[in-house]
Design a protein around this motif. Structure first.
Motif, PDB file in Angstrom:
ATOM      1  N   GLU A 195       0.830  -1.193   0.000  1.00  0.00           N
ATOM      2  CA  GLU A 195       0.000   0.000   0.000  1.00  0.00           C
ATOM      3  C   GLU A 195       0.878   1.262   0.000  1.00  0.00           C
ATOM      4  O   GLU A 195       1.958   1.268   0.609  1.00  0.00           O
ATOM      5  N   PRO A 196       0.456   2.331  -0.657  1.00  0.00           N
ATOM      6  CA  PRO A 196       1.217   3.584  -0.607  1.00  0.00           C
ATOM      7  C   PRO A 196       1.230   4.159   0.805  1.00  0.00           C
ATOM      8  O   PRO A 196       0.196   4.264   1.458  1.00  0.00           O
ATOM      9  N   ALA A 197       2.414   4.548   1.267  1.00  0.00           N
ATOM     10  CA  ALA A 197       2.569   5.002   2.651  1.00  0.00           C
ATOM     11  C   ALA A 197       1.786   6.284   2.938  1.00  0.00           C
ATOM     12  O   ALA A 197       1.323   6.496   4.069  1.00  0.00           O
ATOM     13  N   GLU A 198       1.635   7.151   1.923  1.00  0.00           N
ATOM     14  CA  GLU A 198       0.988   8.437   2.174  1.00  0.00           C
ATOM     15  C   GLU A 198      -0.528   8.331   2.296  1.00  0.00           C
ATOM     16  O   GLU A 198      -1.197   9.282   2.705  1.00  0.00           O
ATOM     17  N   CYS A 199      -1.094   7.180   1.941  1.00  0.00           N
ATOM     18  CA  CYS A 199      -2.546   6.994   2.023  1.00  0.00           C
ATOM     19  C   CYS A 199      -2.899   6.372   3.369  1.00  0.00           C
ATOM     20  O   CYS A 199      -2.409   5.289   3.711  1.00  0.00           O
ATOM     21  N   ARG A 200      -3.782   7.026   4.118  1.00  0.00           N
ATOM     22  CA  ARG A 200      -4.178   6.546   5.439  1.00  0.00           C
ATOM     23  C   ARG A 200      -5.584   5.930   5.418  1.00  0.00           C
ATOM     24  O   ARG A 200      -6.273   5.890   6.433  1.00  0.00           O
ATOM     25  N   SER A 201      -5.984   5.439   4.232  1.00  0.00           N
ATOM     26  CA  SER A 201      -7.336   4.900   4.119  1.00  0.00           C
ATOM     27  C   SER A 201      -7.553   3.714   5.046  1.00  0.00           C
ATOM     28  O   SER A 201      -8.675   3.476   5.513  1.00  0.00           O
ATOM     29  N   GLY A 202      -6.501   2.961   5.328  1.00  0.00           N
ATOM     30  CA  GLY A 202      -6.637   1.840   6.256  1.00  0.00           C
ATOM     31  C   GLY A 202      -7.075   2.293   7.633  1.00  0.00           C
ATOM     32  O   GLY A 202      -7.919   1.651   8.283  1.00  0.00           O
ATOM     33  N   GLU A 203      -6.529   3.423   8.094  1.00  0.00           N
ATOM     34  CA  GLU A 203      -6.934   3.966   9.388  1.00  0.00           C
ATOM     35  C   GLU A 203      -8.358   4.494   9.348  1.00  0.00           C
ATOM     36  O   GLU A 203      -9.101   4.383  10.330  1.00  0.00           O
ATOM     37  N   VAL A 204      -8.757   5.060   8.197  1.00  0.00           N
ATOM     38  CA  VAL A 204     -10.137   5.503   8.029  1.00  0.00           C
ATOM     39  C   VAL A 204     -11.077   4.303   8.095  1.00  0.00           C
ATOM     40  O   VAL A 204     -12.110   4.332   8.788  1.00  0.00           O
ATOM     41  N   LEU A 205     -10.729   3.229   7.410  1.00  0.00           N
ATOM     42  CA  LEU A 205     -11.573   2.038   7.369  1.00  0.00           C
ATOM     43  C   LEU A 205     -11.699   1.372   8.727  1.00  0.00           C
ATOM     44  O   LEU A 205     -12.709   0.732   9.026  1.00  0.00           O
ATOM     45  N   GLN A 206     -10.687   1.501   9.569  1.00  0.00           N
ATOM     46  CA  GLN A 206     -10.744   0.920  10.907  1.00  0.00           C
ATOM     47  C   GLN A 206     -11.391   1.855  11.923  1.00  0.00           C
ATOM     48  O   GLN A 206     -11.537   1.502  13.089  1.00  0.00           O
ATOM     49  N   GLY A 207     -11.752   3.063  11.476  1.00  0.00           N
ATOM     50  CA  GLY A 207     -12.359   4.016  12.385  1.00  0.00           C
ATOM     51  C   GLY A 207     -11.384   4.698  13.312  1.00  0.00           C
ATOM     52  O   GLY A 207     -11.788   5.317  14.298  1.00  0.00           O
ATOM     53  N   LEU A 208     -10.091   4.613  12.999  1.00  0.00           N
ATOM     54  CA  LEU A 208      -9.076   5.214  13.868  1.00  0.00           C
ATOM     55  C   LEU A 208      -8.960   6.714  13.642  1.00  0.00           C
ATOM     56  O   LEU A 208      -8.579   7.459  14.552  1.00  0.00           O
ATOM     57  N   ILE A 209      -9.235   7.168  12.415  1.00  0.00           N
ATOM     58  CA  ILE A 209      -9.222   8.600  12.109  1.00  0.00           C
ATOM     59  C   ILE A 209     -10.413   8.928  11.219  1.00  0.00           C
ATOM     60  O   ILE A 209     -10.970   8.056  10.550  1.00  0.00           O
ATOM     61  N   LYS A 210     -10.794  10.206  11.216  1.00  0.00           N
ATOM     62  CA  LYS A 210     -11.758  10.709  10.247  1.00  0.00           C
ATOM     63  C   LYS A 210     -10.984  11.089   8.975  1.00  0.00           C
ATOM     64  O   LYS A 210      -9.781  11.373   9.019  1.00  0.00           O
ATOM     65  N   PRO A 211     -11.636  11.097   7.813  1.00  0.00           N
ATOM     66  CA  PRO A 211     -10.930  11.457   6.568  1.00  0.00           C
ATOM     67  C   PRO A 211     -10.170  12.763   6.654  1.00  0.00           C
ATOM     68  O   PRO A 211      -9.060  12.892   6.103  1.00  0.00           O
ATOM     69  N   THR A 212     -10.733  13.750   7.333  1.00  0.00           N
ATOM     70  CA  THR A 212     -10.099  15.065   7.400  1.00  0.00           C
ATOM     71  C   THR A 212      -8.823  15.075   8.230  1.00  0.00           C
ATOM     72  O   THR A 212      -8.072  16.055   8.211  1.00  0.00           O
ATOM     73  N   GLU A 213      -8.549  13.996   8.959  1.00  0.00           N
ATOM     74  CA  GLU A 213      -7.316  13.916   9.736  1.00  0.00           C
ATOM     75  C   GLU A 213      -6.134  13.415   8.911  1.00  0.00           C
ATOM     76  O   GLU A 213      -5.013  13.361   9.410  1.00  0.00           O
ATOM     77  N   CYS A 214      -6.392  13.040   7.669  1.00  0.00           N
ATOM     78  CA  CYS A 214      -5.318  12.622   6.760  1.00  0.00           C
ATOM     79  C   CYS A 214      -4.800  13.851   6.019  1.00  0.00           C
ATOM     80  O   CYS A 214      -5.573  14.606   5.425  1.00  0.00           O
ATOM     81  N   ALA A 215      -3.489  14.060   6.059  1.00  0.00           N
ATOM     82  CA  ALA A 215      -2.893  15.252   5.439  1.00  0.00           C
ATOM     83  C   ALA A 215      -3.120  15.294   3.937  1.00  0.00           C
ATOM     84  O   ALA A 215      -3.132  16.366   3.328  1.00  0.00           O
ATOM     85  N   ALA A 216      -3.313  14.125   3.312  1.00  0.00           N
ATOM     86  CA  ALA A 216      -3.500  14.087   1.858  1.00  0.00           C
ATOM     87  C   ALA A 216      -4.928  14.409   1.442  1.00  0.00           C
ATOM     88  O   ALA A 216      -5.183  14.732   0.276  1.00  0.00           O
ATOM     89  N   PHE A 217      -5.873  14.349   2.384  1.00  0.00           N
ATOM     90  CA  PHE A 217      -7.289  14.530   2.053  1.00  0.00           C
ATOM     91  C   PHE A 217      -7.534  15.910   1.456  1.00  0.00           C
ATOM     92  O   PHE A 217      -7.193  16.946   2.046  1.00  0.00           O
ATOM     93  N   PRO A 264     -15.434  17.732  11.964  1.00  0.00           N
ATOM     94  CA  PRO A 264     -16.695  18.244  12.493  1.00  0.00           C
ATOM     95  C   PRO A 264     -16.582  18.603  13.964  1.00  0.00           C
ATOM     96  O   PRO A 264     -15.892  17.935  14.723  1.00  0.00           O
ATOM     97  N   THR A 265     -17.251  19.666  14.348  1.00  0.00           N
ATOM     98  CA  THR A 265     -17.293  20.079  15.743  1.00  0.00           C
ATOM     99  C   THR A 265     -18.699  19.844  16.266  1.00  0.00           C
ATOM    100  O   THR A 265     -19.633  20.547  15.877  1.00  0.00           O
ATOM    101  N   PRO A 266     -18.889  18.836  17.137  1.00  0.00           N
ATOM    102  CA  PRO A 266     -20.232  18.566  17.646  1.00  0.00           C
ATOM    103  C   PRO A 266     -20.784  19.773  18.398  1.00  0.00           C
ATOM    104  O   PRO A 266     -20.050  20.482  19.076  1.00  0.00           O
ATOM    105  N   GLN A 267     -22.078  19.979  18.238  1.00  0.00           N
ATOM    106  CA  GLN A 267     -22.726  21.080  18.927  1.00  0.00           C
ATOM    107  C   GLN A 267     -23.503  20.530  20.106  1.00  0.00           C
ATOM    108  O   GLN A 267     -24.209  19.548  19.996  1.00  0.00           O
ATOM    109  N   ALA A 268     -23.361  21.179  21.239  1.00  0.00           N
ATOM    110  CA  ALA A 268     -24.143  20.804  22.405  1.00  0.00           C
ATOM    111  C   ALA A 268     -25.359  21.728  22.501  1.00  0.00           C
ATOM    112  O   ALA A 268     -25.360  22.834  21.987  1.00  0.00           O
TER     113      ALA A 268
END
Length: 380
Positions: A309-331, A364-368
């Protein structure tokens, strides 16, 4: 409710949100394991409407996204060969392999065709007996019955120029892999309604009991998802962990017995690699020995293809729920739908694609508080 627009009713959405807000007294993290649910959540802003105590984590529910890179490269190799008609659903054509995709192969002269069913590919094999017709059989339990039926029909019709490149995956082993991961934060699941409409719910009570998590079978419309969240939060607050069916209009406990029988006749359980995640034991299907003649991987001798897998792609972490897409620098920068690094950016069910399509370019910033949520309830 009878009509689809009733499942988008803003008034009912507000009532469900009020119930969730009144029920949740502490932080809870729920994972949806279907890409269709992810897109509905992001499209309607459901994650932003929820109280701050409830977080939604996007799971590996996109079948295109979890198809491993080496299988994509096998597809590219087969599709490039003369005399082959390579058939696929349209959302696979832009999924990047190593250096190219199926669109590129088509542009270079390969006969790559978009079909709407494996039976369309079977018909091509009947009409072109001098060509090898290959169907790219990917997906969860939802698409497996039709693919099994295509092979069954090919044998019945004596079509020896038809084969499948198989990359089927199963949801329950993925849930187990998620729950046993060291960084797991998931406390409950919105189970995939389409998968359960085929397989039923029998595989889930043991997982709910073993890991102490509620599992609510959920549909895809805004009210479906909110009702699933409401039930899951209610269980968590009560200290319960069981399977509930919040999608009874499509899901029965026994599933679709005829479809399950067809799957079991043609396929057998096997270990399977998931893109960006790795190998999960007993998480896939392959053709049984009786149908091995229809296995494109063996027919075209591409079993030895291996990739990284390409090292710069963090889709694996997205798929595991470890990060949101916006937390990937390449997004949204070097990774866009036109220049994707991974399948999550181009699949119609990918989380990255959902965030990009609906302009969710920042975390996203959750609203209370009630008022903000009242004004932003999902609408059709």
């Amino acid at each position: 409710m009878k009509y689809i627009d009733e499942f988008n009713d803003p008034g009912l959405a507000r009532r469900l949100l009020d119930e969730i807000r009144a029920t949740a007294t502490r932080p809870w993290a729920l994972m949806e394991v279907c890409g269709g649910q992810t897109h509905s959540i992001i499209r309607h802003g459901i994650d932003q409407l929820l109280p701050e105590q409830v977080e939604l984590i996007h799971g590996p529910g996109c079948p295109v996204c979890v198809t491993p890179l080496e299988v994509i490269d096998k597809a590219l190799e087969i599709a490039s060969r003369p005399g082959v008609i390579f058939c696929s659903f349209g959302d696979m054509l832009r999924v990047p392999g190593t250096g190219r995709d199926l669109f590129r192969v088509k542009g270079e002269g390969g006969d790559v065709r978009v079909v709407y069913s494996p039976l369309d590919a079977l018909e091509l094999a009947r009409r072109h007996p001098d060509r090898e017709v290959v169907f790219f059989a990917i997906g969860f339990e939802t698409t497996a019955p039709a693919n099994a039926m295509a092979v069954h029909q090919a044998r019945r019709l004596g079509l020896d120029n038809f084969s499948l490149l198989v990359s089927h995956v199963r949801v329950p082993p993925a849930v187990e892999a998620i729950m046993t991961a060291p960084a797991c934060r998931v406390q409950g699941f919105l189970a995939a309604g389409h998968v359960c409409s085929v397989m039923g719910t029998a595989e889930y009570p043991e997982l709910a009991e073993r890991f102490g998590v509620p599992m609510v079978v959920t549909g895809f419309e805004p009210l479906d998802i909110l009702e699933g969240i409401r039930r899951a939060v209610r269980q968590l607050e009560r200290g319960e962990h069981r399977v509930e069916n919040a999608y009874p209009r499509a899901v029965r406990e026994e599933g679709n017995p005829a479809a399950v029988r067809m799957i079991e006749e043609v396929f057998e359980v096997t270990d399977r690699s998931w893109r960006g995640i790795g190998r999960i034991p007993a998480s896939g299907w392959r053709l049984r020995d009786a149908f091995r003649a229809y296995d494109a991987e063996h027919r075209f001798d591409v079993t030895g293809i291996r990739t990284e897998e390409p090292a710069e792609c963090r889709s694996g972490e997205v798929l595991q729920g470890l990060i949101k897409p916006t937390e990937c620098a390449a997004f949204g920068t070097i990774c866009t739908p036109r220049t994707p690094l991974g399948a999550t950016m181009v699949s119609s069910e990918g989380a990255c694609a959902a965030y990009y399509l609906y302009r969710r370019m920042n975390s996203p910033t959750p609203q209370a508080g009630g008022a903000a949520h009242e004004e932003a309830a999902p609408v059709a």
